[in-house]
Design an enzyme around this catalytic site. Structure first.
Site, PDB file in Angstrom:
ATOM      1  N   ARG A 112       6.033  -7.966  13.096  1.00 30.40           N
ATOM      2  CA  ARG A 112       7.222  -7.676  12.294  1.00 30.40           C
ATOM      3  C   ARG A 112       8.336  -7.445  13.303  1.00 30.40           C
ATOM      4  O   ARG A 112       8.833  -8.391  13.880  1.00 30.40           O
ATOM      5  CB  ARG A 112       6.940  -6.463  11.392  1.00 30.40           C
ATOM      6  CG  ARG A 112       7.946  -6.255  10.302  1.00 30.40           C
ATOM      7  CD  ARG A 112       7.506  -5.202   9.284  1.00 30.40           C
ATOM      8  NE  ARG A 112       7.358  -3.863   9.833  1.00 30.40           N
ATOM      9  CZ  ARG A 112       7.027  -2.792   9.109  1.00 30.40           C
ATOM     10  NH1 ARG A 112       6.783  -2.898   7.817  1.00 30.40           N
ATOM     11  NH2 ARG A 112       6.920  -1.616   9.675  1.00 30.40           N
ATOM     12  N   CYS A 168       7.648  -1.179 -23.186  1.00 30.68           N
ATOM     13  CA  CYS A 168       8.997  -1.754 -23.298  1.00 30.68           C
ATOM     14  C   CYS A 168       9.867  -1.250 -22.144  1.00 30.68           C
ATOM     15  O   CYS A 168       9.407  -0.518 -21.286  1.00 30.68           O
ATOM     16  CB  CYS A 168       9.632  -1.359 -24.627  1.00 30.68           C
ATOM     17  SG  CYS A 168       8.558  -1.604 -26.051  1.00 30.68           S
ATOM     18  N   MET A 169      11.132  -1.631 -22.139  1.00 30.52           N
ATOM     19  CA  MET A 169      12.032  -1.212 -21.056  1.00 30.52           C
ATOM     20  C   MET A 169      12.183   0.307 -21.016  1.00 30.52           C
ATOM     21  O   MET A 169      12.125   0.926 -19.957  1.00 30.52           O
ATOM     22  CB  MET A 169      13.404  -1.876 -21.244  1.00 30.52           C
ATOM     23  CG  MET A 169      14.358  -1.627 -20.103  1.00 30.52           C
ATOM     24  SD  MET A 169      15.980  -2.336 -20.387  1.00 30.52           S
ATOM     25  CE  MET A 169      15.653  -4.075 -20.179  1.00 30.52           C
ATOM     26  N   ASP A 170      12.375   0.928 -22.172  1.00 33.64           N
ATOM     27  CA  ASP A 170      12.688   2.354 -22.235  1.00 33.64           C
ATOM     28  C   ASP A 170      11.654   3.193 -22.970  1.00 33.64           C
ATOM     29  O   ASP A 170      11.810   4.398 -23.067  1.00 33.64           O
ATOM     30  CB  ASP A 170      14.029   2.554 -22.961  1.00 33.64           C
ATOM     31  CG  ASP A 170      15.124   1.708 -22.375  1.00 33.64           C
ATOM     32  OD1 ASP A 170      15.179   1.622 -21.132  1.00 33.64           O
ATOM     33  OD2 ASP A 170      15.906   1.131 -23.147  1.00 33.64           O
ATOM     34  N   LYS A 176      11.617   7.519   4.771  1.00 29.28           N
ATOM     35  CA  LYS A 176      12.364   6.317   4.370  1.00 29.28           C
ATOM     36  C   LYS A 176      12.207   6.087   2.861  1.00 29.28           C
ATOM     37  O   LYS A 176      11.324   6.690   2.238  1.00 29.28           O
ATOM     38  CB  LYS A 176      11.843   5.110   5.155  1.00 29.28           C
ATOM     39  CG  LYS A 176      10.403   4.740   4.812  1.00 29.28           C
ATOM     40  CD  LYS A 176       9.825   3.757   5.814  1.00 29.28           C
ATOM     41  CE  LYS A 176       8.407   3.377   5.437  1.00 29.28           C
ATOM     42  NZ  LYS A 176       7.673   2.754   6.546  1.00 29.28           N
ATOM     43  N   TYR A 187       6.178  -5.290 -28.836  1.00 25.70           N
ATOM     44  CA  TYR A 187       6.440  -6.703 -28.524  1.00 25.70           C
ATOM     45  C   TYR A 187       5.146  -7.474 -28.329  1.00 25.70           C
ATOM     46  O   TYR A 187       4.192  -6.962 -27.721  1.00 25.70           O
ATOM     47  CB  TYR A 187       7.207  -6.811 -27.198  1.00 25.70           C
ATOM     48  CG  TYR A 187       8.644  -6.356 -27.252  1.00 25.70           C
ATOM     49  CD1 TYR A 187       9.561  -6.939 -28.103  1.00 25.70           C
ATOM     50  CD2 TYR A 187       9.077  -5.343 -26.398  1.00 25.70           C
ATOM     51  CE1 TYR A 187      10.891  -6.519 -28.114  1.00 25.70           C
ATOM     52  CE2 TYR A 187      10.400  -4.924 -26.389  1.00 25.70           C
ATOM     53  CZ  TYR A 187      11.296  -5.519 -27.255  1.00 25.70           C
ATOM     54  OH  TYR A 187      12.615  -5.108 -27.256  1.00 25.70           O
ATOM     55  N   ARG A 232       3.178   9.780  13.147  1.00 27.46           N
ATOM     56  CA  ARG A 232       4.226   9.297  12.238  1.00 27.46           C
ATOM     57  C   ARG A 232       3.704   9.086  10.823  1.00 27.46           C
ATOM     58  O   ARG A 232       3.794   8.008  10.273  1.00 27.46           O
ATOM     59  CB  ARG A 232       4.692   7.932  12.750  1.00 27.46           C
ATOM     60  CG  ARG A 232       6.008   7.904  13.431  1.00 27.46           C
ATOM     61  CD  ARG A 232       6.457   6.519  13.839  1.00 27.46           C
ATOM     62  NE  ARG A 232       5.687   5.392  13.483  1.00 27.46           N
ATOM     63  CZ  ARG A 232       5.076   4.559  14.350  1.00 27.46           C
ATOM     64  NH1 ARG A 232       5.162   4.774  15.640  1.00 27.46           N
ATOM     65  NH2 ARG A 232       4.400   3.533  13.916  1.00 27.46           N
ATOM     66  N   HIS A 292       3.339  -0.184  15.790  1.00 27.07           N
ATOM     67  CA  HIS A 292       2.922   0.082  14.409  1.00 27.07           C
ATOM     68  C   HIS A 292       1.624  -0.668  14.113  1.00 27.07           C
ATOM     69  O   HIS A 292       1.499  -1.843  14.453  1.00 27.07           O
ATOM     70  CB  HIS A 292       4.044  -0.369  13.461  1.00 27.07           C
ATOM     71  CG  HIS A 292       3.887   0.136  12.054  1.00 27.07           C
ATOM     72  ND1 HIS A 292       3.520   1.423  11.744  1.00 27.07           N
ATOM     73  CD2 HIS A 292       4.069  -0.479  10.856  1.00 27.07           C
ATOM     74  CE1 HIS A 292       3.478   1.576  10.432  1.00 27.07           C
ATOM     75  NE2 HIS A 292       3.802   0.430   9.869  1.00 27.07           N
TER      76      HIS A 292
HETATM   77  C1  LIG Z   1       6.437   3.351   6.919  1.00 25.00           C
HETATM   78  C2  LIG Z   1       6.097   3.546   8.341  1.00 25.00           C
HETATM   79  C3  LIG Z   1       5.235   4.579   8.746  1.00 25.00           C
HETATM   80  C4  LIG Z   1       4.484   5.458   7.772  1.00 25.00           C
HETATM   81  O1  LIG Z   1       3.445   4.737   7.175  1.00 25.00           O
HETATM   82  P1  LIG Z   1       2.342   5.478   6.268  1.00 25.00           P
HETATM   83  O2  LIG Z   1       1.340   4.446   6.009  1.00 25.00           O
HETATM   84  O3  LIG Z   1       3.068   5.901   5.037  1.00 25.00           O
HETATM   85  O4  LIG Z   1       1.864   6.612   7.058  1.00 25.00           O
HETATM   86  C5  LIG Z   1       5.063   4.782  10.097  1.00 25.00           C
HETATM   87  N1  LIG Z   1       5.671   3.991  11.006  1.00 25.00           N
HETATM   88  C6  LIG Z   1       6.476   2.964  10.653  1.00 25.00           C
HETATM   89  C7  LIG Z   1       7.105   2.125  11.706  1.00 25.00           C
HETATM   90  C8  LIG Z   1       6.711   2.698   9.312  1.00 25.00           C
HETATM   91  O5  LIG Z   1       7.509   1.691   8.964  1.00 25.00           O
END
Ligand SMILES: *Cc1c(COP(=O)(O)O)cnc(C)c1O
Length: 388
Positions: free
Chosen positions: A137, A318-320, A39, A271, A230, A171
């Protein structure tokens, strides 16, 4: 490594990614499947290239946060199963089915809306049920007084026509944090998840893929691996957990010196005039700033890495652009490569300095920064958001 990109760029070492993948695969053993979390553009590394590499290496599943992210992968030849962790509007079920994408389902009302839309389209949507065991969540609430009702709602959702409930997951909130309280919380989340799965099995509702282990659990809780793990951040070789497991950080952020001038003592730099030279100071200007993802909080305190060792940032970023002290770095000239983070400057240490986590630093490397993909020390691909 030679590159024609002389402003600021990010190197993504695919050998390190593959190393981490194989090390994690070895850790979990043959009977546990591997879902790579890609993601947020693979935590800033570039989702297409990371997904293609994982697909080639034989990973089982990928996870993204939205349909847009899933579509990008399908458009670039990624054919392996993809799970969307976040919400997709029911109107897009037709596209999920057409692209063969698996959708997380976090509530009964969503299951009903997805089912109705799948029926209307005459297809079947593959789903994974999300259980809220304490992250608070997304997911079906199943704790305490919600247990019986939660289990009944999941069972009903799985039985709806047009849905194929392939998986169930939860999770963890603190699996990556040490301490007894965190361990007890994680154990409690896992125990509840198992009770939900058992209660569903008693109703004849079973799942091919039960999964809950994020990176923290891959590192510290082997008994939670179930059918699939995961990990995200471990794949990218970041956090202290990755260090403990001997994994390699995949991304480096680099730039090059654009200008050098020498100032007398008593001159203020950048700055806000935060820094005043105390001696004759050889000052280099780097073409990287907070618009590239180099946070302003590193002003006047961070050290970038040069071929002659560390060079302190002088004054505000700075920005850049930003300025560095090259007085002690005589071999560094205009055009010399500078590492902001990577092999010699760890993202983990940098994150501690900024009071954040390495996730945020790699995700923040902005779209202005081209990604160079390297294998065997050679550039094998490039991703530029700004067209040439
Ligand atoms: C982002 C996420 C993960 C991975 O988390 P890490 O800490 O990067 O391993 C696994 N499961 C869900 C649902 C997540 O949102």
């Amino acid at each position: 490594m030679e590159t024609e990109l002389k402003r600021t760029w990010s190197e993504i070492d695919l050998d390190c990614l593959l190393y981490n993948y194989h090390a994690l695969r070895e850790r979990i053993g043959e009977n546990v499947r591997f879902l790579g979390v890609v993601k947020a553009d693979a935590y800033g590394h570039g989702a297409v290239q990371v997904a293609q590499t994982l697909q080639e290496a034989g990973a089982d599943y990928l996870a993204v946060s939205s349909l847009d992210e899933a579509r990008e992968l399908r458009n670039h030849g990624v054919t392996m199963p993809i799970l969307i962790l976040g919400h997709t509007p029911p109107e897009q079920v037709g596209e999920l089915i057409r692209l063969g994408i698996t959708q997380a389902v976090s509530a009964e009302a969503k299951a009903e809306a997805y089912s109705a839309e799948a029926l209307r389209r005459g297809g079947t949507l593959k789903i994974h049920i999300k259980v809220d065991t304490g992250m608070s969540r997304l997911g079906f609430l199943c704790d305490g007084e919600h247990f019986e009702g939660g289990v009944a709602r999941i069972a009903h959702s799985c039985a709806l026509p047009g849905l194929d409930a392939e998986g169930i997951f939860t999770h963890f909130a603190v699996s990556d944090e040490p301490g007894e309280e965190n361990e007890a919380y994680t154990r409690r989340q896992f125990a509840l998840f198992c009770r939900v799965i058992d209660a569903l099995a008693a109703k004849g509702c079973t799942f091919a893929l039960r999964h809950c282990a994020n990176s923290g659990a891959v590192a510290y809780y082997p008994d939670t691996w179930l059918d699939m793990v995961r990990p995200g951040i471990l794949l990218y070789g970041l956090t202290e957990m990755a260090e403990e497991l001997g994994l390699k950080s995949v991304m480096s952020l680099k730039t090059s010196v654009s200008t050098i001038k020498t100032y007398e003592p008593g001159v203020t730099i950048s700055y806000g005039r935060l820094f005043t030279t105390q001696r004759r100071t050889r000052v280099g200007v780097l073409p990287i700033g907070y618009a590239d993802g180099f946070f302003r909080t590193f002003s006047n305190r961070f050290r970038v890495m040069t071929e002659d060792g560390p060079a302190p940032i002088l004054g505000r970023i700075c920005m850049d652009m930003c300025m560095i002290d090259l007085t002690e770095c005589p071999h560094v000239g205009v055009g010399s490569t500078i590492e902001i983070f990577g092999r010699h400057n760890s993202v983990n240490a940098m994150a501690r300095m900024a009071d954040t986590i390495p996730y945020e630093l790699v995700c923040a490397v902005s779209k202005r920064v081209p990604r160079l993909y390297c294998r065997d020390g050679k550039v094998v691909g490039r991703k530029l958001w700004i067209e040439e």
